[in-house]
Design an enzyme around this catalytic site. Structure first.
Site, PDB file in Angstrom:
ATOM      1  N   SER A  47       0.852  -1.192   0.000  1.00 53.30           N
ATOM      2  CA  SER A  47       0.000   0.000   0.000  1.00 53.30           C
ATOM      3  C   SER A  47       0.886   1.241   0.000  1.00 53.30           C
ATOM      4  O   SER A  47       1.591   1.511   0.982  1.00 53.30           O
ATOM      5  CB  SER A  47      -0.889   0.004   1.244  1.00 53.30           C
ATOM      6  OG  SER A  47      -1.451   1.299   1.396  1.00 53.30           O
ATOM      7  N   HIS A  76      -1.157  -1.378  -4.261  1.00 53.47           N
ATOM      8  CA  HIS A  76      -2.443  -1.053  -3.625  1.00 53.47           C
ATOM      9  C   HIS A  76      -2.529   0.465  -3.437  1.00 53.47           C
ATOM     10  O   HIS A  76      -1.673   1.068  -2.789  1.00 53.47           O
ATOM     11  CB  HIS A  76      -2.545  -1.780  -2.288  1.00 53.47           C
ATOM     12  CG  HIS A  76      -3.882  -1.663  -1.631  1.00 53.47           C
ATOM     13  ND1 HIS A  76      -4.967  -2.433  -1.982  1.00 53.47           N
ATOM     14  CD2 HIS A  76      -4.323  -0.856  -0.635  1.00 53.47           C
ATOM     15  CE1 HIS A  76      -6.012  -2.118  -1.235  1.00 53.47           C
ATOM     16  NE2 HIS A  76      -5.646  -1.153  -0.409  1.00 53.47           N
ATOM     17  N   HIS A 106      -8.329   0.868  -4.332  1.00 55.96           N
ATOM     18  CA  HIS A 106      -9.303   0.666  -3.257  1.00 55.96           C
ATOM     19  C   HIS A 106     -10.031   1.992  -3.021  1.00 55.96           C
ATOM     20  O   HIS A 106      -9.469   2.925  -2.460  1.00 55.96           O
ATOM     21  CB  HIS A 106      -8.534   0.196  -2.003  1.00 55.96           C
ATOM     22  CG  HIS A 106      -9.373   0.019  -0.794  1.00 55.96           C
ATOM     23  ND1 HIS A 106      -8.832  -0.106   0.463  1.00 55.96           N
ATOM     24  CD2 HIS A 106     -10.721  -0.063  -0.619  1.00 55.96           C
ATOM     25  CE1 HIS A 106      -9.798  -0.262   1.345  1.00 55.96           C
ATOM     26  NE2 HIS A 106     -10.961  -0.223   0.718  1.00 55.96           N
ATOM     27  N   PHE A 120      -7.060   4.958   7.714  1.00 58.47           N
ATOM     28  CA  PHE A 120      -5.673   5.267   8.077  1.00 58.47           C
ATOM     29  C   PHE A 120      -4.793   4.023   8.054  1.00 58.47           C
ATOM     30  O   PHE A 120      -5.266   2.919   8.358  1.00 58.47           O
ATOM     31  CB  PHE A 120      -5.618   5.870   9.500  1.00 58.47           C
ATOM     32  CG  PHE A 120      -6.381   7.155   9.604  1.00 58.47           C
ATOM     33  CD1 PHE A 120      -5.771   8.371   9.280  1.00 58.47           C
ATOM     34  CD2 PHE A 120      -7.717   7.154   9.981  1.00 58.47           C
ATOM     35  CE1 PHE A 120      -6.493   9.564   9.347  1.00 58.47           C
ATOM     36  CE2 PHE A 120      -8.450   8.342  10.053  1.00 58.47           C
ATOM     37  CZ  PHE A 120      -7.829   9.547   9.736  1.00 58.47           C
ATOM     38  N   GLY A 138      -1.327   2.037   9.559  1.00 56.80           N
ATOM     39  CA  GLY A 138      -0.675   1.952  10.867  1.00 56.80           C
ATOM     40  C   GLY A 138      -1.562   1.546  12.035  1.00 56.80           C
ATOM     41  O   GLY A 138      -1.185   1.740  13.185  1.00 56.80           O
ATOM     42  N   GLY A 167      -5.035  -4.115   6.217  1.00 58.35           N
ATOM     43  CA  GLY A 167      -5.002  -3.388   7.481  1.00 58.35           C
ATOM     44  C   GLY A 167      -4.262  -4.133   8.572  1.00 58.35           C
ATOM     45  O   GLY A 167      -4.637  -5.245   8.928  1.00 58.35           O
ATOM     46  N   GLY A 168      -3.177  -3.538   9.052  1.00 61.69           N
ATOM     47  CA  GLY A 168      -2.441  -4.126  10.179  1.00 61.69           C
ATOM     48  C   GLY A 168      -1.711  -5.410   9.841  1.00 61.69           C
ATOM     49  O   GLY A 168      -1.417  -6.207  10.734  1.00 61.69           O
ATOM     50  N   GLY A 217       1.180  -1.826   4.273  1.00 65.66           N
ATOM     51  CA  GLY A 217       1.788  -0.513   4.092  1.00 65.66           C
ATOM     52  C   GLY A 217       2.912  -0.283   5.065  1.00 65.66           C
ATOM     53  O   GLY A 217       4.100  -0.408   4.734  1.00 65.66           O
TER      54      GLY A 217
HETATM   55  C1  DX5 Z   1      -6.705   1.684   5.324  1.00 65.31           C
HETATM   56  C2  DX5 Z   1      -6.166   1.280   3.977  1.00 65.31           C
HETATM   57  C3  DX5 Z   1      -4.999   0.343   4.006  1.00 65.31           C
HETATM   58  C4  DX5 Z   1      -3.758   0.860   4.665  1.00 65.31           C
HETATM   59  C5  DX5 Z   1      -3.015  -0.322   5.209  1.00 65.31           C
HETATM   60  O1  DX5 Z   1      -7.921   2.335   5.129  1.00 65.31           O
HETATM   61  O2  DX5 Z   1      -7.184   0.671   3.211  1.00 65.31           O
HETATM   62  O3  DX5 Z   1      -4.704  -0.108   2.683  1.00 65.31           O
HETATM   63  O4  DX5 Z   1      -2.920   1.552   3.798  1.00 65.31           O
HETATM   64  O5  DX5 Z   1      -1.943   0.166   5.922  1.00 65.31           O
HETATM   65  P1  DX5 Z   1      -1.206  -0.675   7.077  1.00 65.31           P
HETATM   66  O6  DX5 Z   1      -0.571  -1.854   6.405  1.00 65.31           O
HETATM   67  O7  DX5 Z   1      -0.255   0.297   7.631  1.00 65.31           O
HETATM   68  O8  DX5 Z   1      -2.279  -1.093   8.046  1.00 65.31           O
HETATM   69 ZN    ZN Z   2      -6.692  -0.271   1.238  1.00 64.20          ZN
END
Ligand code: DX5
Ligand code: ZN
Length: 219
Positions: free
Chosen positions: A10, A35, A68, A145, A147, A178-179, A199
């Site tokens: 991401s 992503h 997304h 978000f 993180g 996510g996470g 991400g």
């Molecule tokens: C959150 C996003 C995710 C985010 C994931 O709304 O859809 O794609 O970037 O980030 P991490 O891997 O840091 O949770």
């Molecule tokens: Zn996403």
């Protein structure tokens, strides 16, 4: 049947001031797709980027753009994201008045269609769209978000969908978002996901993107 897991970094967690270089690095890093999180400050409480930026950066990438959309009403903008160079377009059921029509619009533009389920959204919300989609994106955090901490309870949905997809031999990938870190990735894989979005973990600069992607794939 064991398929190898796909990795979708991401770019939300990357340095937005050097997106072109980030994409060129991703081309060489073993990532399967990029992503791209699109947020409108209305469907989710954060704002990121839109079609003009995607159009500008798309040419630097040799791997597909997995877009997304966390925007509402989403149907109004699907064509713009398709024209900008999205390869997969994923939408949330809550962001459209007519999920099937929106999914069919994505397909009519020659793109792959995904439907995303928020942590609290049940599988039933996407069942009517199942015959038309290529991907299900399970949110393992509240969208908005990067993180945030992984919500293990969403794995129940992953397991249920894995069973259904295998039983009915549907050509649909399960993606989780996510996470995702080196611990939670293992849990998600065990539950049956095909694609890991990550991400914060992948763009942690202590190790190279390539090493992090390989580590995530093999954990
Ligand atoms: C959150 C996003 C995710 C985010 C994931 O709304 O859809 O794609 O970037 O980030 P991490 O891997 O840091 O949770
Ligand atoms: Zn996403």
């Amino acid at each position: 049947m064991t398929k190898s897991i796909k990795i979708a970094p991401s770019i939300l967690a990357s340095d937005f001031s050097r997106l072109a270089e980030v994409l060129e690095e991703l081309n060489q890093s073993g990532a399967d797709m990029v992503h791209v999180d699109v947020m409108d400050g209305h469907f989710v409480p954060n704002i990121t980027l839109g079609p003009p930026i995607i159009k500008k950066i798309r040419k630097y990438s040799t791997i597909p753009f997995d877009v997304h959309l966390m925007i509402a009403p989403v149907e109004r903008y699907i064509k713009d994201f398709s024209d900008a160079g999205a390869d997969i377009i994923t939408i949330h059921p809550e962001a459209t008045d007519n999920l099937i029509q929106s999914v069919q619009l994505i397909k009519s533009l020659g793109k792959k269609a995904g439907v995303s389920l928020n942590p609290k959204t049940n599988i039933e919300a996407l069942l009517p769209a199942l015959p038309f989609i290529d991907l299900i994106l399970i949110m393992s955090v509240q969208p908005g978000f990067g993180g945030q901490a992984f919500m293990p309870e969403v794995l129940t949905k992953v397991k249920e969908l894995r069973k259904k997809i295998d039983k009915e031999q549907l050509n649909i990938d399960i993606e989780i978002d996510g996470g995702i870190n080196f611990e939670t990735a293992a849990l998600a894989k065990k539950a049956g996901v095909d694609i890991l979005v990550s991400g914060t973990t992948l763009f942690d600069s202590k190790q190279s993107l390539k090493d992090n992607i390989e580590k995530l794939r093999n954990c």
